[in-house]
Structures are given as structure tokens and as C-alpha cells.
Write a protein that holds these residues in place. Structure first.
Motif, short mmCIF file in Angstrom:
data_model
loop_
_atom_site.label_atom_id
_atom_site.label_comp_id
_atom_site.label_asym_id
_atom_site.label_seq_id
_atom_site.Cartn_x
_atom_site.Cartn_y
_atom_site.Cartn_z
N LEU A 28 0.86 -1.18 0.00
CA LEU A 28 0.00 0.00 0.00
C LEU A 28 0.90 1.23 0.00
O LEU A 28 1.76 1.39 0.87
N LEU A 29 0.72 2.10 -0.99
CA LEU A 29 1.46 3.36 -1.07
C LEU A 29 0.62 4.46 -0.43
O LEU A 29 -0.55 4.64 -0.78
N VAL A 30 1.20 5.17 0.52
CA VAL A 30 0.48 6.24 1.23
C VAL A 30 1.20 7.55 1.01
O VAL A 30 2.41 7.66 1.24
N ASP A 31 0.45 8.56 0.56
CA ASP A 31 1.04 9.86 0.29
C ASP A 31 -0.05 10.92 0.43
O ASP A 31 -1.25 10.60 0.48
N ALA A 64 -5.44 8.99 5.72
CA ALA A 64 -6.67 8.65 6.43
C ALA A 64 -7.36 7.42 5.86
O ALA A 64 -8.13 6.76 6.55
N ALA A 65 -7.07 7.11 4.60
CA ALA A 65 -7.73 5.98 3.94
C ALA A 65 -6.94 4.68 4.05
O ALA A 65 -7.36 3.66 3.49
N PHE A 80 11.81 15.92 8.86
CA PHE A 80 11.05 16.87 9.67
C PHE A 80 9.55 16.60 9.63
O PHE A 80 8.77 17.26 10.32
N GLN A 81 9.13 15.63 8.81
CA GLN A 81 7.71 15.26 8.73
C GLN A 81 7.40 13.95 9.45
O GLN A 81 6.25 13.50 9.43
N THR A 82 8.39 13.34 10.11
CA THR A 82 8.21 12.00 10.67
C THR A 82 7.04 11.93 11.63
O THR A 82 6.16 11.06 11.49
N ASP A 83 7.02 12.79 12.63
CA ASP A 83 5.96 12.70 13.64
C ASP A 83 4.58 12.90 13.03
O ASP A 83 3.66 12.12 13.29
N ARG A 84 4.43 13.92 12.22
CA ARG A 84 3.12 14.19 11.62
C ARG A 84 2.69 13.04 10.71
O ARG A 84 1.52 12.63 10.72
N ALA A 85 3.64 12.49 9.96
CA ALA A 85 3.30 11.41 9.03
C ALA A 85 2.84 10.16 9.78
O ALA A 85 1.86 9.52 9.41
N LEU A 86 3.58 9.78 10.82
CA LEU A 86 3.21 8.58 11.57
C LEU A 86 1.93 8.79 12.38
O LEU A 86 1.13 7.86 12.53
N GLU A 87 1.73 9.99 12.88
CA GLU A 87 0.46 10.28 13.56
C GLU A 87 -0.71 10.17 12.59
O GLU A 87 -1.81 9.75 12.97
N GLY A 88 -0.47 10.49 11.32
CA GLY A 88 -1.53 10.44 10.31
C GLY A 88 -1.98 9.03 9.98
O GLY A 88 -3.08 8.84 9.46
N ILE A 89 -1.14 8.02 10.28
CA ILE A 89 -1.55 6.63 10.05
C ILE A 89 -1.52 5.83 11.36
O ILE A 89 -1.36 4.61 11.34
N ALA A 90 -1.70 6.52 12.48
CA ALA A 90 -1.67 5.85 13.78
C ALA A 90 -2.70 4.72 13.85
O ALA A 90 -2.46 3.68 14.49
#
Length: 305
Positions: A28-31, A64-65, A80-90
Motif C-alpha cells: 500500500l502506497l500512502v502519500d 486517512a484511507a 522533519f515530517q516524521t511525527d506528523r506522518a506517523l500520527e496520520g496513520i496511527a
């Protein structure tokens, strides 16, 4: 079937997603780039390598999907996007999920450990070239390989499965218990090559052809090696210098991500690469003037955006 999610479906993320797909893993590619997502879902992921051009039926979604639970998340977002990115697929990360960071720079292990148990953090380096040539289309026409290992344990059972899948999928990979040295070595390589390409608006082949750039590369490599050694990571400069020479020949026309970012008007990862090396040098009572100069110059380029 192992479920692997590629978080950050740019040039490198798509290259690795293609390898896992060839190995039979469920990819699954997430972007967050909807144009990229739509192109992949409509036409398949186009991968252009020396072996030919493929169109791979891989699903791409917004964070989110992302449904279900990933067995492995491979992290290719900017540092610099690590935290936000991982929170987005928590919602997509379960108690058994592993996260593999193949990001640039230093300190990614601790960043990932904020989101999963430390024994489920894998880190690695990739020395493979990949360029995004259009929505849903990548090109990789150079040689290279990957190294990875658990960041905080010596249990390499799952890491072995990842390495086997990458090799099966056509991307050479190995386990490296001395992964800290590999990460430092790549960071030093990037600290020399990426800012110089960015500031000159040229590719590695240009750097390899001029004494001026070669002298700066050597200074940055020596400063980085000194910083690594002073921080308890013993490495030597010669392999890194040889890698810069190989890059100038085999990846002569490859645009490093830092150059791509500046050309596209985006923030770069120079803080996690040159900046991190300068900070590590200072921590050990050293200076890194050539590295710091490149860091500050790229920050000025960012300030112009």
C-alpha cells in the motif's frame, strides 16, 4: 501475505514499493499528493529501470484511507515530517507493526521510537538512485544497495524477512549489525554531495569533473568522519570518498533529493544531514567548518523560497 505500507510514495518510496510487490507482499502506497495517488491508481505505478519499463498494479491512498493494520511501515517521508506522518496513520499501526526508516540523516531511530516499541524499530540506508519523472512514474538507472538492521535489539528475524523480500524483488539488500556506521557514512556522503549539487544546480557528474568540488567533498568527508569517531562510531574516510567518486560516474545525471526540493520550492533535509553532523561535532568539542558553510548556504537557499 505480509502487509507493507510505504509512507511517502515519492521516487524512493515507489522504488521500494515495487520491489516488495514483485516479492509477493501486499503493498500500500500512502502519500498526501493526490495527483500522484490518482496516477498510480489509474495507470499503475510505472517503474523504468535498466531491465525495462513495468506498470505495476499497486494501490495508493491518502493517510486517512489506509485501512487494516500494517505488518511493516517503510518510512520515506522527510525527516522533519516524521511525527506528523506517523500520527496520520496511527490507526494503521498495531502492536505488532514494525517501522523501517530509510530516511536521510541522523537520529531517525529515536524519532520512530516515539510511535512504536523500540524492539520494532528498524533502520537502514539506501544507496539506490530513483527519480520521479512524472505523476506515478519513476526512473532508476543506477547501481546500489540497501543495508538495514534493528535499531535497538539484536533480534533480526523480521529484518531478515525484509531483506529477503527486497532481494527477491530486485533491490540488493543485506543485514548490517554495524548499522550505525552505515547510517553515519551515508549522512556524511549526503552532507558532501547533496548541498554541492543544490548550490551549483548540477548533478554528481559535474562535481566529479572539477577540482574545486572535489576539494570541498574531501573536507566535508574528513570532518564528518572525525565527528562520527568522536561520538563512538568508528568509520574511515576512504570508503566514503570512493562512494562519492562512484556517484560521479554511475549516478552522474541523478538529481539528489535536496536539489529536487530547492528546485520545487520545498524545504530540504539539510538540518538532519549537515546540521546534524555539525551539532555532533560540537558535542564532541570539534568544529566542522566546511560542513557548516554548506549547511548555512542551503539554509539561505531555503530562505529565498
Amino acid at each position: 501475505m505480509t502487509n507493507v505500507t510505504i509512507l511517502g510514495a515519492g521516487a524512493m518510496g515507489c522504488l521500494y514499493g515495487a520491489a516488495f510487490h514483485r516479492a509477493g507482499w501486499n503493498v500500500l502506497l500512502v502519500d498526501v499528493n493526490q495527483e500522484q495517488i490518482d496516477a498510480i491508481n489509474t495507470n499503475g505505478l510505472e517503474v523504468d529501470t535498466r531491465a525495462g519499463v513495468e506498470h505495476l498494479p499497486i494501490k495508493a491512498v491518502q493517510p486517512a484511507a489506509a485501512d487494516g493494520t500494517a505488518d511493516l511501515v517503510v518510512l520515506f517521508t522527510k525527516t522533519f515530517q516524521t511525527d506528523r506522518a506517523l500520527e496520520g496513520i496511527a490507526h494503521h499501526i498495531g502492536p505488532e507493526t514494525y517501522i523501517l526508516s530509510l530516511q536521510n540523516g541522523l537520529g531517525n531511530d529515536e524519532s520512530v521510537a516515539r510511535h512504536v516499541e523500540r524492539e520494532r524499530v528498524l533502520v537502514g540506508v539506501s544507496m539506490l538512485p530513483s527519480d520521479l519523472i512524472g505523476p506515478g512514474r519513476i526512473r532508476s538507472h543506477g547501481e546500489g544497495s540497501s543495508k538495514l538492521y534493528p535499531a535497538f535489539t539484536t533480534d533480526d528475524s523480521f529484518a531478515t524477512q525484509v531483506v529477503d523480500a527486497l532481494n527477491t524483488g530486485g533491490l540488493p539488500a543485506t543485514l548490517d549489525p554495524d548499522i550505525a556506521a552505515a547510517i553515519w557514512s551515508k549522512a556524511i556522503f549526503n552532507a558532501a554531495m547533496n548541498p554541492l549539487c543544490t548550490l551549483t544546480r548540477r548533478t554528481p557528474g559535474f562535481l566529479g569533473a572539477h577540482e574545486e568540488s572535489q576539494a570541498i567533498i574531501r573536507d566535508v568527508v574528513l570532518e564528518g568522519v572525525a565527528a562520527a569517531n568522536a561520538n563512538g562510531v568508528p568509520i574511515q574516510p576512504e570508503p566514503i570518498l570512493e562512494l562519492t567518486e562512484m556517484s560521479a560516474k554511475d549516478h552522474a545525471d541523478h538529481e539528489p533529493s535536496m536539489l529536487q526540493d530547492i528546485k520545487a520550492g520545498r524545504r530540504t533535509e539539510v538540518d538532519a544531514i549537515d546540521g546534524a553532523i555539525v551539532r555532533a561535532a560540537r558535542k564532541a568539542g570539534l568544529t566542522a567548518p566546511a560542513t557548516e558553510f554548506l549547511w548555512r548556504m542551503v539554509k539561505l537557499e531555503e530562505a529565498k523560497l
